[in-house]
Motif scaffolding. Structure first.
Motif, PDB file in Angstrom:
ATOM      1  N   SER A 197      -0.563   7.493 -13.513  1.00 18.22           N
ATOM      2  CA  SER A 197       0.894   7.640 -13.513  1.00 18.22           C
ATOM      3  C   SER A 197       1.407   8.232 -12.215  1.00 18.22           C
ATOM      4  O   SER A 197       2.394   7.758 -11.656  1.00 18.22           O
ATOM      5  CB  SER A 197       1.350   8.518 -14.686  1.00 18.22           C
ATOM      6  N   ILE A 198       0.756   9.265 -11.737  1.00 16.40           N
ATOM      7  CA  ILE A 198       1.229   9.896 -10.499  1.00 16.40           C
ATOM      8  C   ILE A 198       1.039   8.963  -9.299  1.00 16.40           C
ATOM      9  O   ILE A 198       1.873   8.915  -8.408  1.00 16.40           O
ATOM     10  CB  ILE A 198       0.580  11.285 -10.266  1.00 16.40           C
ATOM     11  N   CYS A 199      -0.039   8.175  -9.297  1.00 15.39           N
ATOM     12  CA  CYS A 199      -0.263   7.235  -8.193  1.00 15.39           C
ATOM     13  C   CYS A 199       0.753   6.091  -8.208  1.00 15.39           C
ATOM     14  O   CYS A 199       1.125   5.565  -7.160  1.00 15.39           O
ATOM     15  CB  CYS A 199      -1.683   6.683  -8.231  1.00 15.39           C
ATOM     16  N   ILE A 200       1.221   5.710  -9.388  1.00 17.29           N
ATOM     17  CA  ILE A 200       2.223   4.643  -9.497  1.00 17.29           C
ATOM     18  C   ILE A 200       3.604   5.140  -9.086  1.00 17.29           C
ATOM     19  O   ILE A 200       4.365   4.422  -8.449  1.00 17.29           O
ATOM     20  CB  ILE A 200       2.258   4.094 -10.952  1.00 17.29           C
ATOM     21  N   THR A 201       3.915   6.382  -9.432  1.00 13.76           N
ATOM     22  CA  THR A 201       5.278   6.874  -9.237  1.00 13.76           C
ATOM     23  C   THR A 201       5.505   7.683  -7.964  1.00 13.76           C
ATOM     24  O   THR A 201       6.631   7.770  -7.492  1.00 13.76           O
ATOM     25  CB  THR A 201       5.703   7.740 -10.441  1.00 13.76           C
ATOM     26  N   HIS A 202       4.480   8.265  -7.398  1.00 18.99           N
ATOM     27  CA  HIS A 202       4.665   9.145  -6.231  1.00 18.99           C
ATOM     28  C   HIS A 202       4.758   8.315  -4.952  1.00 18.99           C
ATOM     29  O   HIS A 202       3.869   7.519  -4.644  1.00 18.99           O
ATOM     30  CB  HIS A 202       3.508  10.134  -6.134  1.00 18.99           C
ATOM     31  N   PRO A 203       5.803   8.508  -4.158  1.00 21.83           N
ATOM     32  CA  PRO A 203       5.976   7.714  -2.924  1.00 21.83           C
ATOM     33  C   PRO A 203       4.871   7.926  -1.886  1.00 21.83           C
ATOM     34  O   PRO A 203       4.568   7.019  -1.111  1.00 21.83           O
ATOM     35  CB  PRO A 203       7.334   8.163  -2.387  1.00 21.83           C
ATOM     36  N   LEU A 204       4.232   9.088  -1.867  1.00 23.96           N
ATOM     37  CA  LEU A 204       3.174   9.348  -0.885  1.00 23.96           C
ATOM     38  C   LEU A 204       1.841   8.689  -1.260  1.00 23.96           C
ATOM     39  O   LEU A 204       0.910   8.682  -0.467  1.00 23.96           O
ATOM     40  CB  LEU A 204       2.965  10.852  -0.705  1.00 23.96           C
ATOM     41  N   ALA A 205       1.774   8.108  -2.458  1.00 24.37           N
ATOM     42  CA  ALA A 205       0.534   7.471  -2.902  1.00 24.37           C
ATOM     43  C   ALA A 205       0.397   6.038  -2.403  1.00 24.37           C
ATOM     44  O   ALA A 205      -0.698   5.480  -2.439  1.00 24.37           O
ATOM     45  CB  ALA A 205       0.460   7.488  -4.422  1.00 24.37           C
ATOM     46  N   VAL A 206       1.473   5.468  -1.906  1.00 19.34           N
ATOM     47  CA  VAL A 206       1.464   4.064  -1.476  1.00 19.34           C
ATOM     48  C   VAL A 206       0.407   3.838  -0.395  1.00 19.34           C
ATOM     49  O   VAL A 206       0.382   4.517   0.628  1.00 19.34           O
ATOM     50  CB  VAL A 206       2.863   3.642  -0.956  1.00 19.34           C
ATOM     51  N   GLY A 207      -0.487   2.887  -0.642  1.00 18.61           N
ATOM     52  CA  GLY A 207      -1.516   2.514   0.322  1.00 18.61           C
ATOM     53  C   GLY A 207      -2.665   3.503   0.460  1.00 18.61           C
ATOM     54  O   GLY A 207      -3.548   3.312   1.289  1.00 18.61           O
ATOM     55  N   GLU A 208      -2.682   4.537  -0.339  1.00 23.87           N
ATOM     56  CA  GLU A 208      -3.730   5.560  -0.246  1.00 23.87           C
ATOM     57  C   GLU A 208      -4.859   5.285  -1.241  1.00 23.87           C
ATOM     58  O   GLU A 208      -4.668   4.616  -2.246  1.00 23.87           O
ATOM     59  CB  GLU A 208      -3.149   6.953  -0.534  1.00 23.87           C
ATOM     60  N   THR A 209      -6.021   5.821  -0.931  1.00 24.09           N
ATOM     61  CA  THR A 209      -7.164   5.778  -1.837  1.00 24.09           C
ATOM     62  C   THR A 209      -7.530   7.216  -2.155  1.00 24.09           C
ATOM     63  O   THR A 209      -7.650   8.043  -1.247  1.00 24.09           O
ATOM     64  CB  THR A 209      -8.366   5.072  -1.175  1.00 24.09           C
ATOM     65  N   PHE A 210      -7.701   7.503  -3.433  1.00 27.49           N
ATOM     66  CA  PHE A 210      -7.996   8.866  -3.853  1.00 27.49           C
ATOM     67  C   PHE A 210      -9.298   8.924  -4.643  1.00 27.49           C
ATOM     68  O   PHE A 210      -9.593   8.030  -5.428  1.00 27.49           O
ATOM     69  CB  PHE A 210      -6.876   9.414  -4.752  1.00 27.49           C
ATOM     70  N   MET A 211     -10.035   9.982  -4.428  1.00 26.85           N
ATOM     71  CA  MET A 211     -11.190  10.301  -5.252  1.00 26.85           C
ATOM     72  C   MET A 211     -10.696  11.319  -6.271  1.00 26.85           C
ATOM     73  O   MET A 211      -9.930  12.223  -5.924  1.00 26.85           O
ATOM     74  CB  MET A 211     -12.319  10.906  -4.408  1.00 26.85           C
ATOM     75  N   VAL A 212     -11.093  11.172  -7.520  1.00 28.23           N
ATOM     76  CA  VAL A 212     -10.583  12.049  -8.563  1.00 28.23           C
ATOM     77  C   VAL A 212     -11.736  12.774  -9.239  1.00 28.23           C
ATOM     78  O   VAL A 212     -12.743  12.173  -9.595  1.00 28.23           O
ATOM     79  CB  VAL A 212      -9.787  11.236  -9.609  1.00 28.23           C
ATOM     80  N   SER A 213     -11.560  14.065  -9.382  1.00 30.90           N
ATOM     81  CA  SER A 213     -12.571  14.905 -10.015  1.00 30.90           C
ATOM     82  C   SER A 213     -11.886  16.124 -10.595  1.00 30.90           C
ATOM     83  O   SER A 213     -10.845  16.555 -10.103  1.00 30.90           O
ATOM     84  CB  SER A 213     -13.596  15.348  -8.967  1.00 30.90           C
TER      85      SER A 213
END
Length: 111
Positions: free
Chosen positions: A5-21
């Motif tokens: 949800s945060i990756c879909i809605t947050h403008p700074l997430a566009v085009g980024e790759t995140f590791m989640v832990s």
């Protein structure tokens, strides 16, 4: 907020790759024990059914059968750095690993 949800809605997430832990590094035996506990599968002493085999013996056996790479994947450490998503998007872990494992087992056994 969950990660997707945060990756879909947050403008700074566009085009980024995140590791989640969740920041909790866990060994393969500990993960197996956590899964066994969530599934209600315990041994006589309240522990899951794991046995110890000296690493040198295990490596030699895997080398003989051509499974050295698989052994490394199972026994090596996987550490995930999720600081990028935490800093850039302000993401926080919504639940612990143990809670997630328990919820996953509950869901998988209900389908």
């Amino acid at each position: 907020m969950d990660t997707i949800s945060i990756c879909i809605t947050h403008p700074l997430a566009v085009g980024e790759t995140f590791m989640v832990s969740d920041g909790e590094d866990v060994s393969t035996p500990d993960l197996i024990k956590m899964l066994a506990c969530a599934m209600g599968k315990k041994g006589k002493k309240g522990d899951s059914h794991l046995f110890y085999l000296h690493p040198c013996i295990l490596r030699a056996l895997c080398r003989i059968v051509g499974k050295s790479e698989e052994l490394e994947k199972l026994t090596g450490s996987l550490v995930v750095d999720s600081s990028k998503i935490r800093i850039l998007l302000g993401w926080k872990v919504p639940w612990t690993m143990e809670e997630g494992v328990r919820e996953t087992v509950t869901f998988m056994t209900s389908v």
